[in-house]
Design a protein around this motif. Structure first.
Motif, short mmCIF file in Angstrom:
data_model
loop_
_atom_site.label_atom_id
_atom_site.label_comp_id
_atom_site.label_asym_id
_atom_site.label_seq_id
_atom_site.Cartn_x
_atom_site.Cartn_y
_atom_site.Cartn_z
N UNK A 129 -23.66 -27.46 -3.27
CA UNK A 129 -22.36 -27.04 -3.79
C UNK A 129 -21.35 -28.17 -3.66
N UNK A 130 -20.44 -28.29 -4.63
CA UNK A 130 -19.42 -29.34 -4.61
C UNK A 130 -18.04 -28.72 -4.51
N UNK A 131 -17.05 -29.55 -4.14
CA UNK A 131 -15.67 -29.07 -4.08
C UNK A 131 -15.20 -28.60 -5.44
N UNK A 132 -15.67 -29.26 -6.48
CA UNK A 132 -15.28 -28.88 -7.83
C UNK A 132 -15.75 -27.46 -8.14
N UNK A 133 -16.99 -27.16 -7.80
CA UNK A 133 -17.52 -25.83 -8.04
C UNK A 133 -16.78 -24.78 -7.22
N UNK A 134 -16.51 -25.11 -5.97
CA UNK A 134 -15.81 -24.17 -5.09
C UNK A 134 -14.39 -23.93 -5.60
N UNK A 135 -13.71 -24.99 -6.04
CA UNK A 135 -12.33 -24.84 -6.52
C UNK A 135 -12.30 -23.94 -7.75
N UNK A 136 -13.26 -24.08 -8.65
CA UNK A 136 -13.32 -23.22 -9.84
C UNK A 136 -13.60 -21.78 -9.45
N UNK A 137 -14.45 -21.60 -8.45
CA UNK A 137 -14.82 -20.26 -8.01
C UNK A 137 -13.60 -19.49 -7.49
N UNK A 138 -12.70 -20.19 -6.82
CA UNK A 138 -11.53 -19.54 -6.22
C UNK A 138 -10.25 -19.74 -7.04
N UNK A 139 -10.32 -20.51 -8.14
CA UNK A 139 -9.16 -20.71 -8.99
C UNK A 139 -8.09 -21.59 -8.36
N UNK A 140 -8.51 -22.58 -7.58
CA UNK A 140 -7.58 -23.53 -6.97
C UNK A 140 -8.04 -24.93 -7.30
N UNK A 141 -7.21 -25.91 -7.05
CA UNK A 141 -7.59 -27.29 -7.36
C UNK A 141 -8.37 -27.91 -6.20
N UNK A 142 -9.15 -28.91 -6.55
CA UNK A 142 -9.90 -29.66 -5.54
C UNK A 142 -8.92 -30.28 -4.55
N UNK A 143 -7.81 -30.80 -5.07
CA UNK A 143 -6.82 -31.45 -4.21
C UNK A 143 -6.25 -30.47 -3.18
N UNK A 144 -6.03 -29.22 -3.57
CA UNK A 144 -5.49 -28.23 -2.63
C UNK A 144 -6.48 -27.98 -1.49
N UNK A 145 -7.76 -27.88 -1.83
CA UNK A 145 -8.78 -27.67 -0.79
C UNK A 145 -8.85 -28.89 0.12
N UNK A 146 -8.83 -30.09 -0.48
CA UNK A 146 -8.90 -31.32 0.31
C UNK A 146 -7.69 -31.43 1.24
N UNK A 147 -6.51 -31.09 0.73
CA UNK A 147 -5.30 -31.19 1.52
C UNK A 147 -5.30 -30.19 2.68
N UNK A 148 -5.68 -28.96 2.41
CA UNK A 148 -5.70 -27.93 3.44
C UNK A 148 -6.70 -28.25 4.55
#
Length: 177
Positions: A129-148
C-alpha cells in the motif's frame, strides 16, 4: 587291438567336439564377464557424474541460504487493534495507542503530532500500500498525511505500520432559501 583302434577313431571326433564345446563355453563366459565389467564401469562413471551434480547443487543451496541470511527482513511494527465504534476509555489517550505515550514512535514516523480524537482516524498499512492509495481511500491529500505523521520519506512506509489519517475536508453546507 583293431577293435580298440576302431573305438579310438570313432571317439576321437566326438572328444574333439566336446573339447571345442567346452572351449566355446569358456569363451562365452569370458565375453559375458567382459560385458558385465564394461557395464559396471559405465555405471561407476554415471554415479560419479551424479555425485558431482549433487555436490554442485549442495554448494548452490548453501550460497542461496547464506544470501537469505544476509538479507535481513525489516522488523514490522506490530499493528494495534482498531478502537471499537463506541470506545469507553478511562482517558482520552487510551483510545489512541499512538497518543497514549508521547514517546511512542511508529516506523518511518518521527514524533507524530498530537491527535484530536474526534477528527483523526488511524490506518494500518497493508503490504504494497502507498500513501497515495491511502489518501484516496480517505479523501485527504498525501501531504496532509505526511504532515500529521511527520513522514519525511513516503518510501519508508512499512506493512503493519499504523498511521494517523486527518478528517476529510468537506465543504460547509450552504443554506438554501
Amino acid at each position: 587291438m583293431r577293435i580298440f583302434q576302431m573305438i579310438l577313431v570313432t571317439l576321437a571326433p566326438v572328444s574333439s567336439v566336446l573339447a571345442q564345446g567346452a572351449a566355446e563355453s569358456a569363451k562365452t563366459e569370458v565375453l559375458v564377464l567382459k560385458a558385465q565389467m564394461v557395464e559396471i564401469e559405465s555405471l561407476k562413471a554415471e554415479i560419479k557424474t551424479q555425485g558431482d551434480k549433487i555436490d554442485h547443487l549442495t554448494q548452490e543451496v548453501g550460497a542461496l541460504t547464506e544470501m537469505l541470511k544476509q538479507k535481513s527482513v525489516p522488523t514490522v511494527a506490530k499493528a494495534e487493534p482498531a478502537p471499537s465504534a463506541t470506545p469507553t476509555p478511562a482517558s482520552p489517550s487510551a483510545a489512541n495507542p499512538l497518543t497514549a505515550n508521547p514517546a511512542t514512535t511508529v516506523a518511518g514516523v518521527e514524533n507524530p503530532a498530537p491527535a484530536d480524537n474526534a477528527n483523526i482516524k488511524t490506518h494500518t498499512v497493508a503490504k504494497g500500500e502507498t500513501l497515495s492509495q491511502i489518501s484516496k481511500q480517505y479523501g485527504v491529500s498525501v501531504e496532509e498525511i505526511e504532515e500529521l505523521n511527520k513522514i519525511g520519506d513516503a518510501k519508508k512506509l512499512q506493512a503493519g505500520q499504523t498511521i494517523k489519517i486527518p478528517a476529510a475536508q468537506t465543504a460547509a453546507p450552504t443554506p438554501t432559501p
